[in-house]
Scaffold this motif. Structure first.
Motif, mmCIF file in Angstrom:
data_model
loop_
_atom_site.group_PDB
_atom_site.id
_atom_site.type_symbol
_atom_site.label_atom_id
_atom_site.label_comp_id
_atom_site.label_asym_id
_atom_site.label_seq_id
_atom_site.Cartn_x
_atom_site.Cartn_y
_atom_site.Cartn_z
ATOM 1 N N THR C 131 89.050 33.245 34.104
ATOM 2 C CA THR C 131 87.822 33.772 34.693
ATOM 3 C C THR C 131 86.671 33.660 33.708
ATOM 4 O O THR C 131 85.547 33.310 34.067
ATOM 5 N N MET C 132 86.971 33.955 32.432
ATOM 6 C CA MET C 132 85.909 33.882 31.425
ATOM 7 C C MET C 132 85.413 32.439 31.308
ATOM 8 O O MET C 132 84.216 32.190 31.175
ATOM 9 N N GLU C 133 86.373 31.508 31.413
ATOM 10 C CA GLU C 133 86.016 30.094 31.369
ATOM 11 C C GLU C 133 85.075 29.753 32.524
ATOM 12 O O GLU C 133 84.064 29.057 32.335
ATOM 13 N N GLN C 134 85.383 30.282 33.718
ATOM 14 C CA GLN C 134 84.517 30.023 34.873
ATOM 15 C C GLN C 134 83.115 30.574 34.643
ATOM 16 O O GLN C 134 82.118 29.953 34.996
ATOM 17 N N VAL C 135 83.047 31.780 34.052
ATOM 18 C CA VAL C 135 81.733 32.381 33.790
ATOM 19 C C VAL C 135 80.963 31.515 32.796
ATOM 20 O O VAL C 135 79.767 31.250 32.978
ATOM 21 N N PHE C 136 81.669 31.041 31.777
ATOM 22 C CA PHE C 136 80.999 30.193 30.790
ATOM 23 C C PHE C 136 80.529 28.891 31.425
ATOM 24 O O PHE C 136 79.505 28.336 31.043
ATOM 25 N N GLU C 137 81.289 28.377 32.393
ATOM 26 C CA GLU C 137 80.859 27.148 33.062
ATOM 27 C C GLU C 137 79.609 27.397 33.899
ATOM 28 O O GLU C 137 78.711 26.579 33.971
ATOM 29 N N LEU C 138 79.578 28.576 34.497
ATOM 30 C CA LEU C 138 78.429 28.946 35.331
ATOM 31 C C LEU C 138 77.199 29.175 34.448
ATOM 32 O O LEU C 138 76.092 28.752 34.778
ATOM 33 N N PRO C 140 76.346 28.293 30.831
ATOM 34 C CA PRO C 140 76.778 27.648 29.580
ATOM 35 C C PRO C 140 76.189 28.306 28.337
ATOM 36 O O PRO C 140 76.816 28.312 27.287
ATOM 37 N N ILE C 141 75.006 28.882 28.470
ATOM 38 C CA ILE C 141 74.373 29.476 27.289
ATOM 39 C C ILE C 141 75.229 30.625 26.729
ATOM 40 O O ILE C 141 75.236 30.886 25.530
ATOM 41 N N ARG C 143 78.436 30.747 26.584
ATOM 42 C CA ARG C 143 79.525 30.229 25.741
ATOM 43 C C ARG C 143 79.009 30.053 24.307
ATOM 44 O O ARG C 143 79.670 30.430 23.354
ATOM 45 N N GLU C 144 77.768 29.520 24.236
ATOM 46 C CA GLU C 144 77.162 29.296 22.939
ATOM 47 C C GLU C 144 76.999 30.611 22.171
ATOM 48 O O GLU C 144 77.215 30.655 20.959
ATOM 49 N N LYS C 145 76.613 31.660 22.879
ATOM 50 C CA LYS C 145 76.264 32.922 22.207
ATOM 51 C C LYS C 145 77.392 33.932 22.303
ATOM 52 O O LYS C 145 77.151 35.134 22.162
ATOM 53 N N ARG C 146 78.620 33.469 22.542
ATOM 54 C CA ARG C 146 79.661 34.435 22.929
ATOM 55 C C ARG C 146 79.966 35.464 21.837
ATOM 56 O O ARG C 146 80.421 36.549 22.138
ATOM 57 N N GLU C 147 79.699 35.138 20.561
ATOM 58 C CA GLU C 147 80.001 36.116 19.512
ATOM 59 C C GLU C 147 78.772 36.907 19.076
ATOM 60 O O GLU C 147 78.797 37.603 18.075
ATOM 61 N N GLN C 148 77.675 36.776 19.852
ATOM 62 C CA GLN C 148 76.466 37.523 19.479
ATOM 63 C C GLN C 148 76.386 38.838 20.225
ATOM 64 O O GLN C 148 76.742 38.907 21.402
ATOM 65 N N PRO C 149 75.892 39.908 19.568
ATOM 66 C CA PRO C 149 75.668 41.150 20.307
ATOM 67 C C PRO C 149 74.637 40.911 21.401
ATOM 68 O O PRO C 149 73.607 40.278 21.157
ATOM 69 N N THR C 150 74.913 41.427 22.588
ATOM 70 C CA THR C 150 74.037 41.111 23.719
ATOM 71 C C THR C 150 72.663 41.754 23.573
ATOM 72 O O THR C 150 71.709 41.299 24.192
ATOM 73 N N GLY C 151 72.577 42.801 22.762
ATOM 74 C CA GLY C 151 71.277 43.437 22.553
ATOM 75 C C GLY C 151 70.275 42.488 21.923
ATOM 76 O O GLY C 151 69.070 42.698 22.006
ATOM 77 N N GLU C 152 70.772 41.418 21.293
ATOM 78 C CA GLU C 152 69.870 40.484 20.620
ATOM 79 C C GLU C 152 69.427 39.332 21.531
ATOM 80 O O GLU C 152 68.648 38.497 21.107
ATOM 81 N N LEU C 153 69.944 39.280 22.756
ATOM 82 C CA LEU C 153 69.638 38.143 23.638
ATOM 83 C C LEU C 153 68.316 38.346 24.357
ATOM 84 O O LEU C 153 67.770 39.451 24.399
ATOM 85 N N GLN C 160 72.200 37.139 32.730
ATOM 86 C CA GLN C 160 73.384 36.295 32.922
ATOM 87 C C GLN C 160 74.641 37.013 32.457
ATOM 88 O O GLN C 160 75.680 36.938 33.105
ATOM 89 N N VAL C 161 74.507 37.727 31.316
ATOM 90 C CA VAL C 161 75.659 38.508 30.842
ATOM 91 C C VAL C 161 76.040 39.549 31.891
ATOM 92 O O VAL C 161 77.221 39.735 32.209
ATOM 93 N N ALA C 162 75.008 40.192 32.444
ATOM 94 C CA ALA C 162 75.277 41.257 33.410
ATOM 95 C C ALA C 162 76.008 40.706 34.631
ATOM 96 O O ALA C 162 76.994 41.301 35.103
#
Lengths: 434, 336, 252
Positions: C131-138, C140-141, C143-153, C160-162
């Motif tokens: 499922t996470m893979e599907q979300v990343f496909e939907l 793509p950004i 996937r790039e930022k997956r290890e960043q705290p979302t507060g910084e986006l 998109q995270v939401a």
């Protein structure tokens, strides 16, 4: 306003409890409880102004009462001339330098543009000022403390009438409250709690350690009294007549008369404070305060400066606590910083406010009297109970010894449980807010 | 000029005691900050809960000592610590069930919870004084020193010596282990992550199906464990006295606020900042400076900024500075 | 604008399509005080996009909350796949296959993108990697930022995270409360494209939107609400073409 029979009844029961104490235990005990009860009521009144009117959580009551107590020494005691000539100048210079440094630091911080230079300048001013302060202050303080250390070793006071120290004590407490309020009000309520807790511990540390000011833990004793001492009382005709009439020995009668004098004075102060507090509560100002308490966001939206209003009431309530602290030290006749304990001087006052009825001045007064009465009377009751319960262990049992030694702390537990129970099951207290 | 001896004196008198004390504060502050982050109130009872846990460990230590059980050169208290942790946790869970849960379900203002914690503090304090009394208790046993100053001087031939007490070494090692385990738990496990999520955004956590009762329970369990460990380590290092534990509340909260309330990393940083500042400001620097000053220029006064009676004032002053200039703390904590 | 005449428009209550996945029918209720919703009906069919539009204060978000169980209903019912879920808590509805993206505070700001997605799948006990893979496909950004705290986006990335977090439960219905509030028009268009893609995977979308024109453009069904009542209901294109709707709600 209609007559509130329930409240009158509650106060009558309180009075009856005191009378019973007088009749079955002793009148001096009853008056001792009454006097401290009146002072506790005033402290509770101060806390209730902050909590009940404005929802401010002050856990530094002890600090404000201690500052009030300091005022009694500084106003009432005669000055120690030798100490003044030994180090008065140095101490004053040191204090002025200290104040100057802080003012300079504030001016620097507000005037200079932000950046590294500002930080460096600030550090330079603070270190320099502090070093200068120590340079003048420390030898002066040491000189003062070496003047007749057994009975003096401090600057003494101004030698003014001791009653003057009561309002001065209020002003001391108000000043400390203003400082804390400026810092912690406007932040989350938890921060005010921690900040007040901290400042009160520091005030006590200060009183314990600054011997040049009030002799630290060596205590100042023999403070002047606004009421005749028992010895003086014995010379009065009416004391003699009362003794004849009641059959109480003249010595004890004189003590009772002296304590009653204090009680009258305290009742007078309490009455004036109550009158002012009730008038304030029902004035437009009081209504605004409660409106702010009940809905801060709405009040803010209506353009009220909530933080400033909170500062007002915080300073006022702390002043009342300072006044009560000064009265207490006057009653004791000594300033004894070692005895100030937060459980007794801060948290017990909170129990009084909660049990009495948050937001109601009469409730605070009743809570003050009642909880103090229980605080004094629970101990003998607990001791008796512990004796009965541990009688099976035998007289010289170690377990029994241990329990009997610690039984005095039973009342902390009792008060904590009482507070939690009232909060949970009767949160409006004995006399609820109208 | 003798910088090496100056460094040795600094290590012995400031760094080692400061880091040990900082570890104790950090563990205490972690408990406070977790409760603040999840339950959203400042728990005034925390200092007394630390005393409560320590008390049981002391009683257990006495019992083991009377049986002749010991842990060799390590303090026997470490053997009893798990028992103390369990009792503290049970006590906190009971307090939550009897006191805090009611107010939480009512969604009262946070200040009401603070006040309830005041009541719990009162009760806890009363219990501790009733059971073990208000006096000081020392329960450090085993080998007192790992490195003795006198031996250090004898072996190395330096003028200054460095001593390391077993209690200090124990404190630092245990604290590091506890912090590592805690961060592993919060960052790597499902339950730990759900706690962080709950702390971040309660409503969204509920929408994601996170069970709030479970999160709260785990929080009390962690807080109880941290409180008991912090209390025992402090007691081993400096002795146990109920009132001292109550007073620890101030430096602990100062540490949590300096680091940012609700932020575990900040609580740890805050603990060391507060402890080392306290040591630095109340230490008499004459000894260290004497080694650094040129011959004949050694300072004559103590070079002590404040007497050690004012250690509370130091943590308070730092806390006030943070509140004025950066109320959310050095690491960003919960919004104020 | 005179909206009061809507009160007599009892006939405006739309019929419920037979194959609707999620239906809130004749919902009436409010937050304790006066009713905010008056016999309001909203429904969405499988794999379709339903959009609720209307002026400020029309009760759009309230209707959404009612469907999700965050508002007590005095009358009416909510059904999911034909089952009555009116009495279920929001959490229970999540378990039943509904997902909700609130308008504000819809991420865990101190947690990384990956952790946000994991929290979305909190209730799932099976593997979530796919499922996470599907979300990343939907998105793509992400996937790039997956290890960043979302507060910084950025704002758009947070949305998109939401949405991604909500998709992690593999819901049958995705509910979005003003997903494009506060994002730039370019980001808005991109977000709508993604939402269409989500719908193509068979997930039904129920969405409240302030940007009515663009939202109706992608809507299979549009609901125009006024003062807590249904006013117009039709396909998105039909509503866009309706002169009365254009005049009153789309600014001509």
């Amino acid at each position: 306003m209609s007559v509130n029979w329930r409240n009158i009844f509650l106060f009558a029961v309180m009075g009856l409890a005191l009378v019973m104490t007088g009749m079955y235990q002793s009148w001096t005990l009853a008056l001792t409880i009454l006097n401290m009860g009146l002072i506790s009521s005033i402290m509770a009144l101060g806390v209730n102004m902050q909590w009940g009117y404005a929802g401010l959580f002050n856990v530094g009551v002890m600090g404000y009462t201690a500052l009030g107590g300091l005022a009694v020494v500084l106003i009432g005691m005669p000055p120690v001339g030798e100490a003044w000539s030994a180090g008065g100048l140095g101490v004053i210079l040191g204090i002025l330098i200290g104040i100057g440094t802080i003012l300079a630091a504030i001016a620097l911080w507000t005037r200079m543009a932000p950046g590294k230079l500002r930080v460096l300048a600030l550090i330079a001013v603070l270190t320099g000022g502090f070093a200068l302060n120590r340079y003048f202050f420390l030898p002066a303080a040491a000189a003062i403390e070496s003047v007749n250390p057994a009975s003096e070793g401090y600057l003494g006071g101004l030698g003014l009438p001791v009653l003057l120290s009561w309002p001065v004590g209020a002003v001391f407490a108000a000043a400390a409250a203003w400082l804390i309020g400026r810092i912690a009000l406007g932040l989350r309520s938890d921060y005010l709690a921690i900040a007040t807790l901290g400042i009160s511990e520091i005030i006590i540390n200060f009183l314990k350690n600054e011997d040049w000011l009030s002799r630290g833990v060596k205590n100042v004793v023999g403070l002047p009294r606004p009421v005749a001492t028992p010895v003086e009382m014995r010379q009065y005709e009416f004391v003699f007549q009362m003794s004849q009439m009641t059959g109480i020995p003249i010595n004890r009668m004189a003590t009772i008369a002296s304590m009653a004098g204090f009680a009258l004075l305290f009742v007078l102060v309490l009455a004036i404070l109550m009158w002012l507090a009730e008038k304030a509560l029902n004035s437009p100002w009081g209504r605004m305060m409660r409106a702010i308490r009940d809905n801060e966001t709405a009040a803010r939206a209506m353009g009220k400066d909530v933080t400033k209003r909170h500062l007002n009431i915080f300073v006022l309530g702390s002043a009342v606590c300072g006044l009560a602290g000064a009265m207490m030290v006057t009653l004791d006749g000594q300033l004894n910083p070692g005895t100030y304990e937060p459980l007794r001087y801060t948290f017990l006052i909170w129990v009084m406010v909660i049990v009495g009825g948050q937001g109601n001045n009469w409730g605070a007064v009743l809570g003050g009297m009642l909880i103090w009465f229980l605080w004094v009377q629970v101990e003998p009751a607990g001791r008796w109970l512990a004796e009965v319960l541990t009688s099976g262990f035998g007289v010289d049992s170690a377990v029994r010894d241990h329990i009997m030694n610690n039984v005095a702390h039973m009342r902390l537990l009792t008060m904590g449980v009482a507070m939690l129970l009232v909060m949970r099951f009767s949160p409006r207290g004995l006399i609820p807010e109208r | 000029m003798d910088p090496l001896n100056a460094l040795l004196a600094l290590t012995n008198f400031v760094l080692i005691p400061g880091i040990a004390y900082g570890s104790q504060l950090a563990l205490g502050a972690l408990g406070v900050t977790l409760i603040y982050g999840i339950l959203r109130f400042a728990n005034i009872a925390h200092g007394d809960v630390m005393a409560f846990g320590t008390m049981w460990v002391i009683l257990g230590t006495w019992l083991l000592q009377s049986w002749g059980v010991s842990l060799g050169f390590l303090p026997t208290a470490l053997l009893v610590l798990p028992f103390g942790i369990v009792i503290t946790i049970l006590y906190l869970l009971a307090a939550d069930r009897l006191v805090f849960r009611f107010y939480r379900k009512q969604r009262v203002r946070p200040v009401t919870l603070v006040m309830a914690s005041l009541g719990v503090m009162f009760v806890t304090n009363g219990l501790v004084r009733l059971i073990i009394g208000p006096g000081s208790q020392y329960f450090e046993d085993g080998e007192r020193f790992i490195i003795n100053v006198r031996e250090f001087v004898a072996v190395t031939g330096f003028e200054e010596g460095v001593g390391l007490r077993t209690a200090q070494a124990t404190t630092i090692i245990v604290a590091l282990i506890v912090m590592a385990v805690l961060f592993w738990f919060l960052n790597r496990t499902r339950t730990g992550k759900s706690m962080r999520a709950y702390s971040d955004n309660e409503d969204l956590a509920l929408l994601s199906g996170i069970n709030p009762d479970r999160v709260v329970m785990v929080t009390w369990i962690l807080a109880g464990g941290l409180a008991a460990i912090a209390g025992v380590l402090y007691g081993l290092d400096k002795g146990f006295r109920p009132f001292t534990y109550f007073q620890m509340l101030l430096p602990i909260f100062a540490a949590a606020i300096v680091g940012g309330l609700g932020n575990p990393m900040g609580a740890i940083a805050g603990g060391y900042i507060i402890a080392l500042s306290e040591m630095t400001i109340t230490y008499a620097w004459r000894r260290v400076v004497a080694h650094l000053a040129p011959e004949g220029w050694e300072p004559t006064n103590l070079l002590q900024v404040l007497s050690s009676d004012y250690n509370l004032a130091v943590s308070f002053a730092i806390m006030v500075l943070v509140l004025i200039f950066r109320p959310t703390g050095i690491f960003k904590g919960k919004t104020i | 604008m005179s909206m009061s005449d809507a009160s007599d428009a009892e006939g405006a209550i739309p019929p419920v399509p037979d194959n609707a996945v999620l239906v809130g029918e004749r919902m009436t209720g409010g937050y304790g005080g006066a009713d905010i919703l008056h016999s309001c009906t909203i429904a969405v069919e499988k794999g379709k996009i339903a959009v609720v539009v209307g002026p400020n204060g029309a009760g759009k978000s309230t209707a959404m909350k009612a469907v999700f169980g965050m508002l007590p209903l005095r009358e009416g019912s909510v059904r999911l796949d034909g089952r009555d879920i009116t009495r279920l808590t929001p959490q229970a509805r999540v378990a039943e296959g509904m997902a909700f993206v609130p308008q504000n505070n819809n991420i865990f700001p101190s947690m990384t993108v990956r952790e946000n997605l994991e929290m979305g799948a909190f209730l799932r006990r099976d593997g979530i990697r796919e499922t996470m893979e599907q979300v990343f496909e939907l998105f793509p950004i992400l996937r790039e930022k997956r290890e960043q705290p979302t507060g910084e986006l950025s704002g758009g990335q947070r949305q998109q995270v939401a949405v991604g977090r909500a998709l992690m439960t593999r819901p049958s219905v995705l509910m979005l409360d003003e997903p494009t509030a506060g994002v730039s028009p370019i980001v808005m268009d991109e977000l709508f494209d993604r939402i269409i893609e989500v719908a193509r995977t068979g997930i039904s979308i129920l969405m409240v939107e302030q940007n009515a024109r663009q939202a109706l453009g992608i809507a299979d069904t549009g609901y125009v609400m006024v003062q807590g009542r249904n006013r117009f209901t039709d396909t998105g294109q039909a509503l866009l073409a309706d002169p009365e709707v254009r005049k009153s709600f789309l600014g001509g």
